[in-house]
Design a protein around this motif. Structure first.
Motif, PDB file in Angstrom:
ATOM      1  N   SER A   1     -13.143  66.845 -28.411  1.00 32.54           N
ATOM      2  CA  SER A   1     -12.316  66.601 -27.226  1.00 32.54           C
ATOM      3  C   SER A   1     -12.119  65.109 -27.000  1.00 32.54           C
ATOM      4  CB  SER A   1     -12.951  67.236 -25.994  1.00 32.54           C
ATOM      5  OG  SER A   1     -13.051  68.632 -26.159  1.00 32.54           O
ATOM      6  N   LEU A   2     -13.150  64.329 -27.236  1.00 25.38           N
ATOM      7  CA  LEU A   2     -13.010  62.876 -27.114  1.00 25.38           C
ATOM      8  C   LEU A   2     -12.047  62.324 -28.153  1.00 25.38           C
ATOM      9  CD1 LEU A   2     -16.659  61.749 -26.357  1.00 25.38           C
ATOM     10  CD2 LEU A   2     -14.702  61.747 -24.795  1.00 25.38           C
ATOM     11  N   PHE A   3     -12.132  62.857 -29.351  1.00 29.61           N
ATOM     12  CA  PHE A   3     -11.218  62.440 -30.417  1.00 29.61           C
ATOM     13  C   PHE A   3      -9.767  62.687 -29.992  1.00 29.61           C
ATOM     14  CE2 PHE A   3      -8.826  63.623 -34.259  1.00 29.61           C
ATOM     15  CZ  PHE A   3      -8.930  62.431 -34.967  1.00 29.61           C
TER      16      PHE A   3
ATOM     17  N   PHE B   1      -5.548  51.920 -24.353  1.00 23.32           N
ATOM     18  CA  PHE B   1      -6.932  51.557 -24.652  1.00 23.32           C
ATOM     19  C   PHE B   1      -7.933  52.205 -23.684  1.00 23.32           C
ATOM     20  CE2 PHE B   1     -10.523  48.567 -24.116  1.00 23.32           C
ATOM     21  CZ  PHE B   1     -11.047  48.655 -25.396  1.00 23.32           C
ATOM     22  N   ILE B   2      -7.508  52.501 -22.486  1.00 20.29           N
ATOM     23  CA  ILE B   2      -8.405  53.044 -21.458  1.00 20.29           C
ATOM     24  C   ILE B   2      -9.122  54.322 -21.909  1.00 20.29           C
ATOM     25  CG2 ILE B   2      -8.445  54.085 -19.144  1.00 20.29           C
ATOM     26  CD1 ILE B   2      -6.485  51.876 -18.293  1.00 20.29           C
ATOM     27  N   PRO B   3      -8.463  55.268 -22.595  1.00 18.16           N
ATOM     28  CA  PRO B   3      -9.216  56.445 -23.067  1.00 18.16           C
ATOM     29  C   PRO B   3     -10.397  56.097 -23.970  1.00 18.16           C
ATOM     30  CG  PRO B   3      -6.879  56.889 -23.170  1.00 18.16           C
ATOM     31  CD  PRO B   3      -7.021  55.430 -22.830  1.00 18.16           C
ATOM     32  N   SER B   4     -10.291  55.021 -24.726  1.00 18.35           N
ATOM     33  CA  SER B   4     -11.420  54.605 -25.570  1.00 18.35           C
ATOM     34  C   SER B   4     -12.614  54.206 -24.716  1.00 18.35           C
ATOM     35  CB  SER B   4     -11.007  53.432 -26.467  1.00 18.35           C
ATOM     36  OG  SER B   4      -9.968  53.825 -27.318  1.00 18.35           O
ATOM     37  N   ILE B   5     -12.359  53.552 -23.610  1.00 14.16           N
ATOM     38  CA  ILE B   5     -13.440  53.160 -22.696  1.00 14.16           C
ATOM     39  C   ILE B   5     -14.103  54.411 -22.113  1.00 14.16           C
ATOM     40  CG2 ILE B   5     -13.961  51.990 -20.510  1.00 14.16           C
ATOM     41  CD1 ILE B   5     -11.676  50.027 -21.236  1.00 14.16           C
ATOM     42  N   PHE B   6     -13.278  55.366 -21.660  1.00 14.84           N
ATOM     43  CA  PHE B   6     -13.836  56.603 -21.127  1.00 14.84           C
ATOM     44  C   PHE B   6     -14.620  57.362 -22.196  1.00 14.84           C
ATOM     45  CE2 PHE B   6     -10.662  56.324 -17.637  1.00 14.84           C
ATOM     46  CZ  PHE B   6     -11.548  56.485 -16.580  1.00 14.84           C
ATOM     47  N   ALA B   7     -14.149  57.332 -23.427  1.00 16.00           N
ATOM     48  CA  ALA B   7     -14.859  58.011 -24.518  1.00 16.00           C
ATOM     49  C   ALA B   7     -16.232  57.396 -24.734  1.00 16.00           C
ATOM     50  CB  ALA B   7     -14.030  57.957 -25.797  1.00 16.00           C
ATOM     51  N   VAL B   8     -16.321  56.091 -24.686  1.00 10.80           N
ATOM     52  CA  VAL B   8     -17.619  55.425 -24.839  1.00 10.80           C
ATOM     53  C   VAL B   8     -18.552  55.817 -23.696  1.00 10.80           C
ATOM     54  CG1 VAL B   8     -18.771  53.166 -24.822  1.00 10.80           C
ATOM     55  CG2 VAL B   8     -16.719  53.514 -26.215  1.00 10.80           C
TER      56      VAL B   8
ATOM     57  N   ILE C   1     -10.791  64.130 -16.909  1.00  8.18           N
ATOM     58  CA  ILE C   1     -10.049  63.007 -17.494  1.00  8.18           C
ATOM     59  C   ILE C   1      -8.863  63.492 -18.334  1.00  8.18           C
ATOM     60  CG2 ILE C   1     -11.939  61.342 -17.359  1.00  8.18           C
ATOM     61  CD1 ILE C   1     -12.492  61.762 -20.325  1.00  8.18           C
ATOM     62  N   LEU C   2      -8.966  64.665 -18.949  1.00  9.34           N
ATOM     63  CA  LEU C   2      -7.819  65.211 -19.682  1.00  9.34           C
ATOM     64  C   LEU C   2      -6.672  65.548 -18.724  1.00  9.34           C
ATOM     65  CD1 LEU C   2      -9.631  67.473 -22.283  1.00  9.34           C
ATOM     66  CD2 LEU C   2      -8.046  65.619 -22.831  1.00  9.34           C
ATOM     67  N   ILE C   3      -6.998  66.165 -17.598  1.00  8.82           N
ATOM     68  CA  ILE C   3      -5.960  66.503 -16.616  1.00  8.82           C
ATOM     69  C   ILE C   3      -5.412  65.235 -15.966  1.00  8.82           C
ATOM     70  CG2 ILE C   3      -5.547  67.643 -14.395  1.00  8.82           C
ATOM     71  CD1 ILE C   3      -7.502  69.836 -15.373  1.00  8.82           C
TER      72      ILE C   3
END
Length: 151
Positions: A51-53, A78-85, A107-109
């Motif tokens: 899901s993060l991918f 870039f923000i999704p990368s921060i949330f993924a971390v 975060i997906l919604i």
């Protein structure tokens, strides 16, 4: 002949590959429901990582190396990368799977809503949104939440 016929219809492979992306969720749900061959912790970890991918990939599709991209699009991508971390750190420190799942769904919604108003509205072409983005996000969220239940 098949390849020529396939390409002459201007069949959009993006739809096929996008919808094929939900197969891993489906395979794991089938295993969990009927066969129980894969350990539940492996299924849960896969759901989080996969899901993060997808979440990071969705953010990255707003980038383009061919065009002049605005600073906003670069930052927004870039923000999704921060949330993924953040999610990975929470997972490493053993936050409950329930908490991580609800955060992922949120975060997906949230990303879906922001994309609708900021990205798709800019291009005035919302057909991809309604044919790909909306249904796939809903399906992913359903798989994530269905994984919380025991069958």
């Amino acid at each position: 002949f098949f390849f020529y016929h396939f390409m002459s219809k201007k069949f959009d492979l993006q739809y096929i590959f996008s919808y094929l992306g939900i197969l891993p969720y489906l395979i794991l749900l089938i295993d969990k429901t009927f066969f129980a061959q894969i350990q539940i912790n492996i299924i849960n970890d896969f759901y989080i990582y996969y899901s993060l991918f997808i979440f990071v990939f969705i953010g990255a599709i707003n980038w383009s190396f061919k065009e002049n991209v605005s600073s906003f699009q670069i930052t927004y991508g870039f923000i999704p990368s921060i949330f993924a971390v953040i999610v990975l750190i929470l997972h490493i420190y053993k936050l409950s799977f329930l908490g991580i799942t609800f955060f992922l769904v949120f975060i997906l919604i949230f990303q879906l809503i922001i994309d609708y108003y900021l990205i798709y509205d800019l291009y005035r072409n919302k057909s991809y949104f309604y044919k790909l983005r909306l249904p796939l996000t809903i399906i992913i969220c359903l798989f994530l939440t269905s994984n919380l239940f025991e069958f």
